[in-house]
Enzyme design. Structure first.
Site, short mmCIF file in Angstrom:
data_model
loop_
_atom_site.label_atom_id
_atom_site.label_comp_id
_atom_site.label_asym_id
_atom_site.label_seq_id
_atom_site.Cartn_x
_atom_site.Cartn_y
_atom_site.Cartn_z
N LYS A 191 9.74 33.92 17.35
CA LYS A 191 10.73 34.67 16.59
C LYS A 191 11.99 34.98 17.41
O LYS A 191 12.02 34.83 18.63
CB LYS A 191 10.11 35.94 16.02
CG LYS A 191 9.21 35.65 14.82
CD LYS A 191 8.93 36.89 14.01
CE LYS A 191 8.32 36.53 12.66
NZ LYS A 191 7.99 37.70 11.86
N ARG A 219 -0.52 35.55 13.34
CA ARG A 219 0.08 34.47 12.55
C ARG A 219 0.91 33.60 13.50
O ARG A 219 1.89 34.07 14.08
CB ARG A 219 0.94 35.06 11.45
CG ARG A 219 1.56 34.03 10.51
CD ARG A 219 2.37 34.71 9.42
NE ARG A 219 2.97 33.74 8.51
CZ ARG A 219 4.16 33.18 8.70
NH1 ARG A 219 4.89 33.49 9.77
NH2 ARG A 219 4.64 32.31 7.83
#
Length: 286
Positions: free
Chosen positions: A221, A255
């Site tokens: 991210k 995840r």
């Protein structure tokens, strides 16, 4: 005990959720699993590497071309049914914020609805309750789906995360979603700048202390990229470091894009913490 689909996971058992993007424009793989054949190969590989959950998404999180609910369903529903048929024991999650899509994928065999946009469509939790499937309750800071944060501020970011996620979880259970199938997610990058995501990580234990299983979606991210000044393809090491910290603080579900590497990290942390035995322990004993 976390119960999803046919699977049950003990409180200290780390669980890997593998990302399978059914989009032509995903930020990480640029559409590598948009077609059925490579997507199914990705599922097979992820399961072999230790993923218990497959998270299927039909719309990329960031801005881009409009994807209608009908198109999102077209990208995901048939694929969910195919994965259900080929991998009967895997937990199938669908990353969606729309109740119409949620209903269609539940009919096709989904076990979990991953609502990454913080309950923007209240009907999604109602769908989860009606079908008896799990729900991920995420903090997105009130952001609209597929928007990037702009000068967002919080008096206390973790207080806001706790208020929103616990509130969503309690509402879900009140509607009839099985309590043992509800998770909360701090929503790294969603409605947050990099400092907010770092603080959410540092204080993750406060989420764990609520008693709800905590899911973290850290993989490659922007907050990792900005922290280390690295482009998307060079964020794996930073992601795994953040994963180790999150595991030590008590997160349960991860995840991820890199399944095998994450499996090793969370298993190592679980063993150090005393929740897992070494796979082999013969050093000094032979």
């Amino acid at each position: 005990m976390l119960r999803l689909g046919r699977r049950e996971f003990d409180a200290h058992e780390p669980v890997i959720m593998a990302i399978v993007n059914r989009t032509p424009d995903s930020f990480y793989d640029q559409g590598a699993t948009f077609r059925d054949e490579p997507a199914l190969a990705r599922v097979e590989q992820a399961v072999a590497e230790g993923a218990a959950i497959i998270d299927i998404g039909g719309v990329k999180a960031g801005p881009g071309e409009e994807v209608t609910a009908e198109e999102e369903a077209r990208r995901t529903v048939g694929f969910v049914a195919d994965v259900r048929k080929r991998f009967p024991d895997v937990v199938i999650s669908v990353d969606t914020w729309r109740h119409e899509v949620g209903e269609a994928v539940c009919e096709a065999g989904a076990d979990l609805l991953n609502d990454a946009w913080g309950g923007v469509d209240p009907g999604l939790a109602e769908v989860a309750a009606r079908y008896g499937v799990g729900l991920v309750c995420t903090h997105a800071g009130g952001a609209e789906p597929r928007t990037r944060p702009h000068r967002v501020t919080y008096d206390d970011v973790m207080d806001d995360i706790l208020s929103v996620t616990v509130g969503l979880a309690e509402r879900a259970v009140s509607l009839g979603v099985p309590r043992e199938s509800v998770m909360i997610d701090p929503g790294h990058d969603f409605g947050k700048n990099t400092r907010h995501s770092l603080e959410a990580t540092r204080r993750l234990g406060e989420m764990v202390d609520t008693g709800w299983p905590v899911l973290v979606s850290l993989s490659n991210k922007d907050f990792v990229g900005e922290t280390l000044d690295k482009p998307v393809k060079e964020r794996v090491v930073g992601t795994l470091a953040t994963t180790a910290v999150s595991a030590w603080l008590g997160a349960q579900v991860y995840r991820v894009h890199e399944v095998a590497e994450t499996r090793q990290v969370v298993d190592m942390v679980a063993t150090i913490a005393g929740h897992r035995d070494p796979a082999v322990a013969r050093r000094g004993l032979a």
